[in-house]
Each structure stands twice: as C-alpha cells, then as structure tokens.
Design an enzyme around this catalytic site. Structure first.
Site, PDB file in Angstrom:
ATOM      1  CG  ASN A   1      -1.896   1.248   1.375  1.00 22.05           C
ATOM      2  OD1 ASN A   1      -1.773   2.025   0.757  1.00 22.05           O
ATOM      3  ND2 ASN A   1      -1.921   1.552   2.866  1.00 22.05           N
TER       4      ASN A   1
ATOM      5  CE  LYS B   1      -0.110   3.392   4.937  1.00 18.03           C
ATOM      6  NZ  LYS B   1      -0.008   3.432   6.269  1.00 18.03           N
TER       7      LYS B   1
ATOM      8  CG  HIS C   1      -5.593   2.201   5.399  1.00 17.32           C
ATOM      9  ND1 HIS C   1      -5.378   3.111   6.198  1.00 17.32           N
ATOM     10  CD2 HIS C   1      -4.798   1.321   5.588  1.00 17.32           C
ATOM     11  CE1 HIS C   1      -3.930   2.833   6.503  1.00 17.32           C
ATOM     12  NE2 HIS C   1      -3.928   1.629   6.097  1.00 17.32           N
TER      13      HIS C   1
ATOM     14  CD  GLU D   1      -2.877   5.747   6.988  1.00 16.62           C
ATOM     15  OE1 GLU D   1      -2.837   5.707   5.626  1.00 16.62           O
ATOM     16  OE2 GLU D   1      -1.916   5.123   7.468  1.00 16.62           O
TER      17      GLU D   1
ATOM     18  CD  GLU E   1      -3.459  -2.207   7.443  1.00 14.45           C
ATOM     19  OE1 GLU E   1      -2.530  -2.607   7.119  1.00 14.45           O
ATOM     20  OE2 GLU E   1      -4.104  -1.277   7.388  1.00 14.45           O
TER      21      GLU E   1
ATOM     22  N   GLY F   1       2.782   2.473  10.779  1.00 15.81           N
ATOM     23  CA  GLY F   1       3.802   3.356  10.598  1.00 15.81           C
ATOM     24  C   GLY F   1       4.570   3.810  11.753  1.00 15.81           C
TER      25      GLY F   1
ATOM     26  CB  SER G   1       5.297  -1.524  11.968  1.00 18.20           C
ATOM     27  OG  SER G   1       5.080  -0.172  12.174  1.00 18.20           O
TER      28      SER G   1
HETATM   29  P1  PGA Z   1       2.987   0.512   7.594  1.00 20.67           P
HETATM   30  O1  PGA Z   1       1.372   0.821   6.911  1.00 20.67           O
HETATM   31  O2  PGA Z   1       3.448  -0.955   7.155  1.00 20.67           O
HETATM   32  O3  PGA Z   1       3.493   1.647   6.996  1.00 20.67           O
HETATM   33  O4  PGA Z   1       2.837   0.273   8.943  1.00 20.67           O
HETATM   34  C1  PGA Z   1       0.592  -0.413   6.709  1.00 20.67           C
HETATM   35  C2  PGA Z   1      -0.841   0.045   6.319  1.00 20.67           C
HETATM   36  O5  PGA Z   1      -1.305   1.198   6.657  1.00 20.67           O
HETATM   37  O6  PGA Z   1      -1.319  -0.743   5.594  1.00 20.67           O
END
Ligand code: PGA
Length: 254
Positions: free
Chosen positions: A9, A11, A100, A102, A171, A177, A216
């Site tokens: 992803n 983003k 997601h 976000e 998640e 992140g 992460s």
């Molecule tokens: P990350 O993000 O691997 O940077 O923690 C995962 C995600 O948001 O799908």
C-alpha cells in the site's frame, strides 16, 4: 507451506519517475518470483489513482496484481472527487483497500460505508481488502476484540455469503507506521477471533478468506508473524516503498 498474500500500500506517495524506478527495481530483484505461474504466494500493489495506468503498464508481464486504496460506495453519479469500482476495473485493478484506518480517521468513514464500499467492489468484480483494527486507546482499554468484531460484523451483515470473495486485513492502528508491532501471539489471537467470527457465519468462507496482518510489517519481523496459523499474509505500507524490503517480504515462505 501455507499460501500467502502480500499486498503493498503505497498510500499517498510516489511520482511518475520514482514509481518507474521502484517498480523496475522490484521486478529485477524479484526476478522469477514475479513470473512463475506455479508460485503459491499472491502479490499485489495498491497505488494512488493517478498512477494506476502507469503501474498497469509496468506490471503487465508480472504476477504483481494492481490495486487501489479506496473506492466509492456508489456505481456512478454526482459524487465529485470519487472513483467507482468499475473505473478501477477498467485500469486492471484486482484489489481495492476499503476501511483503511486512515480513511476511517481522516474521512470519518464508519462501519456502514466501509461495508457498502466492499459490496460495490465485489459487484464490479474486484477483491476488497477490508481493514479492521483498534486504536491505541482501545487497545490499552482491552477493547481490541470488541472493536474488530464490530467492524467485521457490519461487513458480514451486508455481504452475507459474498464474504468469501474478500480479504480481511487486521491492522492495529497503533502499529501503522510506528515501528511498534504486536507479538506474533497477540496478533494470532486477533486473527483467530476473526476466523471464528467468520466460521460462525459461514464455515466454508472462514477456511477460504485470507486474513492479512498490517502495521509496521518488515522483513525483520515478518517471519514470525507470517508463521502464525491464522495470519495469511501482509498488508505492507512503508516497506512497499522499498524494492529491497518489499521483495524480501514477498520471498517469505517461498
Ligand atoms: P505500515 O502501514 O506498514 O507503514 O505500518 C501499513 C498500512 O497502513 O497498511
């Protein structure tokens, strides 16, 4: 070995030139891994909308499927700024992320709209990757299972038998992140709960639906997480922006 699904992803990252370089490096480092028709692992990359066409062209001879990061819950119409599932299909998308954290956090998407987005994706022949996960506060208050159960139930209620065509991604918001990750056992416990919830609803779907872990996920913590019986792959943010890290993750279990 259990088949895995590894999906990146990006983003809101990338540019025409950096995407070209990153995908070329991934394909060259991955070599035959992204070509073999007998490879068990499924691969995907969810890129920003404007780069779908570019990525579609660059990935056309590889086994890395294309995906988007969000979709409208409507098929067409006066929804300025939105993109329909059918449009994503026209650009060769196989996957689309829905719900997601976000989107839930910054765009106030609730369980209902997430379920409707998943339905819209399925109706257009796409595979929705339905994200669930608790915030840090919910985690600290011991509410993890209640939160993810509620999020999954909304989807099950709307999709019913169609859930077999979806992927689920657990998640934990506090792991996205941040470099923090649950222990493999902690993550496995949540995945198992989700699987049991699916089984109560539809036994056959429960054995089929891949439940990915995200937050992460990196080459140095992936092996133990991906070895857990109910963790069927990963949704990878930061590490999907590095060819070396993404390919290393894709090579797990090969
Ligand atoms: P990350 O993000 O691997 O940077 O923690 C995962 C995600 O948001 O799908």
């Amino acid at each position: 070995m259990r088949p895995l699904t590894i999906i990146g992803n990006w983003k809101m990252n990338g540019s025409l030139s950096s995407n070209q370089a990153l995908l070329a490096e991934m394909l060259s480092l991955g070599g035959s891994l992204f070509k073999r028709s007998d490879a068990k692992t499924q691969f995907g990359l969810c890129v920003p909308y404007p780069y779908l066409s570019q990525a579609q062209g660059l990935l056309k001879d590889s086994r890395i499927a294309l995906g988007a990061q969000d979709v409208s819950d409507h098929p067409y119409g006066a929804y300025t700024g939105d993109v329909s599932a059918q449009m994503l299909g026209e650009f060769g998308c196989r996957y689309v992320i829905v719900g997601h954290s976000e989107r839930r956090q910054y765009h106030h998407e609730g369980d209902g709209v997430v379920a409707r987005k998943a339905r819209a994706a399925l109706q257009a022949g796409l595979v929705p990757i339905i994200c669930v996960g608790e915030t840090e506060e919910e985690h600290d208050d011991g509410k993890t299972l209640a939160v993810v159960r509620r999020q999954l139930q909304a989807v099950l209620d709307l999709l019913q038998g169609q859930i077999a065509g979806c992927l689920i991604a657990y998640e934990p918001v506090w792991a996205i992140g941040t470099g923090k990750v649950p222990t493999p056992t902690e993550a496995q416990d949540v995945h198992r709960e989700l699987r049991l919830q699916l089984a109560k609803f539809d036994d056959e779907a429960a054995s089929k639906v891949a439940i990915l872990y995200g937050g992460s996920l990196k080459p140095d913590n992936a092996r133990e997480l991906l070895a857990m019986p109910d963790i069927d792959g990963g949704l990878v943010g930061g590490a999907s922006l590095s060819a070396e890290e993404f390919v290393a993750l894709c090579q797990e279990n090969q």
